[in-house]
Design a protein around this motif. Sequence first.
Motif, mmCIF file in Angstrom:
data_model
loop_
_atom_site.group_PDB
_atom_site.id
_atom_site.type_symbol
_atom_site.label_atom_id
_atom_site.label_comp_id
_atom_site.label_asym_id
_atom_site.label_seq_id
_atom_site.Cartn_x
_atom_site.Cartn_y
_atom_site.Cartn_z
ATOM 1 N N ASP A 14 0.703 5.843 -0.442
ATOM 2 C CA ASP A 14 -0.119 6.990 -0.038
ATOM 3 C C ASP A 14 -1.254 7.225 -1.024
ATOM 4 O OD1 ASP A 14 1.560 7.391 2.117
ATOM 5 O OD2 ASP A 14 2.832 8.845 1.050
ATOM 6 N N HIS A 15 -2.286 7.913 -0.545
ATOM 7 C CA HIS A 15 -3.417 8.333 -1.375
ATOM 8 C C HIS A 15 -4.140 7.142 -2.012
ATOM 9 C CE1 HIS A 15 -1.697 12.275 -0.761
ATOM 10 N NE2 HIS A 15 -0.587 11.922 -1.399
ATOM 11 N N LYS A 16 -4.219 6.050 -1.279
ATOM 12 C CA LYS A 16 -4.930 4.837 -1.701
ATOM 13 C C LYS A 16 -4.325 4.173 -2.938
ATOM 14 C CE LYS A 16 -9.410 6.183 0.248
ATOM 15 N NZ LYS A 16 -10.859 6.359 -0.030
ATOM 16 N N LYS A 17 -3.103 4.519 -3.266
ATOM 17 C CA LYS A 17 -2.423 3.839 -4.363
ATOM 18 C C LYS A 17 -1.803 2.544 -3.843
ATOM 19 C CE LYS A 17 -1.160 7.963 -7.041
ATOM 20 N NZ LYS A 17 -0.032 8.693 -7.685
ATOM 21 N N ILE A 18 -1.533 1.623 -4.762
ATOM 22 C CA ILE A 18 -0.825 0.391 -4.392
ATOM 23 C C ILE A 18 0.272 0.132 -5.424
ATOM 24 C CG2 ILE A 18 -2.872 -0.603 -3.281
ATOM 25 C CD1 ILE A 18 -1.582 -2.197 -6.473
ATOM 26 N N LYS B 158 0.831 -1.195 0.000
ATOM 27 C CA LYS B 158 0.000 0.000 0.000
ATOM 28 C C LYS B 158 0.870 1.251 0.000
ATOM 29 C CE LYS B 158 -3.880 -2.221 2.383
ATOM 30 N NZ LYS B 158 -4.839 -2.159 3.512
ATOM 31 N N ASN C 47 -10.254 1.125 -3.242
ATOM 32 C CA ASN C 47 -10.124 1.833 -1.968
ATOM 33 C C ASN C 47 -8.836 1.458 -1.236
ATOM 34 O OD1 ASN C 47 -11.138 3.767 -0.172
ATOM 35 N ND2 ASN C 47 -12.038 2.186 1.150
ATOM 36 N N GLY C 48 -7.764 1.274 -2.004
ATOM 37 C CA GLY C 48 -6.467 0.983 -1.408
ATOM 38 C C GLY C 48 -6.199 -0.480 -1.145
ATOM 39 N N ASN D 161 -7.450 -2.051 -7.988
ATOM 40 C CA ASN D 161 -7.333 -1.345 -6.717
ATOM 41 C C ASN D 161 -8.708 -0.809 -6.325
ATOM 42 O OD1 ASN D 161 -6.809 0.358 -4.571
ATOM 43 N ND2 ASN D 161 -5.232 1.555 -5.608
ATOM 44 N N ASP E 163 -3.637 3.459 -9.225
ATOM 45 C CA ASP E 163 -4.507 4.380 -8.494
ATOM 46 C C ASP E 163 -5.794 3.682 -8.065
ATOM 47 O OD1 ASP E 163 -2.811 6.583 -8.722
ATOM 48 O OD2 ASP E 163 -3.624 7.132 -10.687
ATOM 49 N N ASP E 164 -6.496 4.294 -7.132
ATOM 50 C CA ASP E 164 -7.784 3.770 -6.687
ATOM 51 C C ASP E 164 -8.749 3.668 -7.869
ATOM 52 O OD1 ASP E 164 -9.808 2.901 -5.004
ATOM 53 O OD2 ASP E 164 -10.429 4.939 -4.456
ATOM 54 N N TYR F 227 -5.943 -4.239 -3.078
ATOM 55 C CA TYR F 227 -5.774 -4.803 -4.417
ATOM 56 C C TYR F 227 -6.472 -6.155 -4.494
ATOM 57 C CZ TYR F 227 -3.130 -4.644 -8.830
ATOM 58 O OH TYR F 227 -2.750 -4.538 -10.145
#
Length: 209
Positions: A69-73, A67, A99-100, A97, A85-86, A102
């Motif tokens: 920042d900003h719900k990215k993975i 995980k 909401n953060g 993805n 990105d989300d 995967y």
Amino acid sequence: MKLQHIDFIDQIPKRFNSTINRREFIKTGTMVSCAFLCPSFLSAEKSNANSNSDDNRFIREASYYEKLDHKKIRCLLCPRECVVDDRERGYCGVRENRNGIYYTLVYARPCTYHIDPIEKKPLFHFHPGSLAFSLATAGCNLNCKFCQNWQISQVTPEQVQSIYLPPKDTAKAAANNNCVSIAYTYSEPTIFYEYMYDTAEAGHKENVK
């Protein structure tokens, strides 16, 4: 869910003679093809060709990601290491993805399956003359210009017809049809790792490699 056994699959020899003649080759190939086309091959439940990826049967939290920042993975499953990105998907098109978190969208969701001679894989001296239960899901993390299976490898799960075939049922289908092994093929199987891993464990319990 019970998978039906094909009676005529027993006619396929467990060991192909190294000096198989043309007539025997055509006969055997025809029976294997019929196994794929026969409606009684699998009684697994079909999903709609444009099935919704919110179907919980096909969704599992993905393995190997971190995980950000900003719900990215960042996906760590293959060398691409996609940063997603989300509400977006990785390059393969089958991992999303949300909401953060995967998820894989193709768990127990093969879009093709077949009974193949092991030599078709091709493998050299790996249970020669045996049969392999072959399967694949939609999507791929590669974009090979020479891909002969581009109709399934270069599409998303929503763009092809698939079936619901859980790992235990896959293993039983292989065992019931005299397959010594299960082959994850036709596209890059890394992208459906979770399904492949659980199917391999289920196959081990059925004495299928």
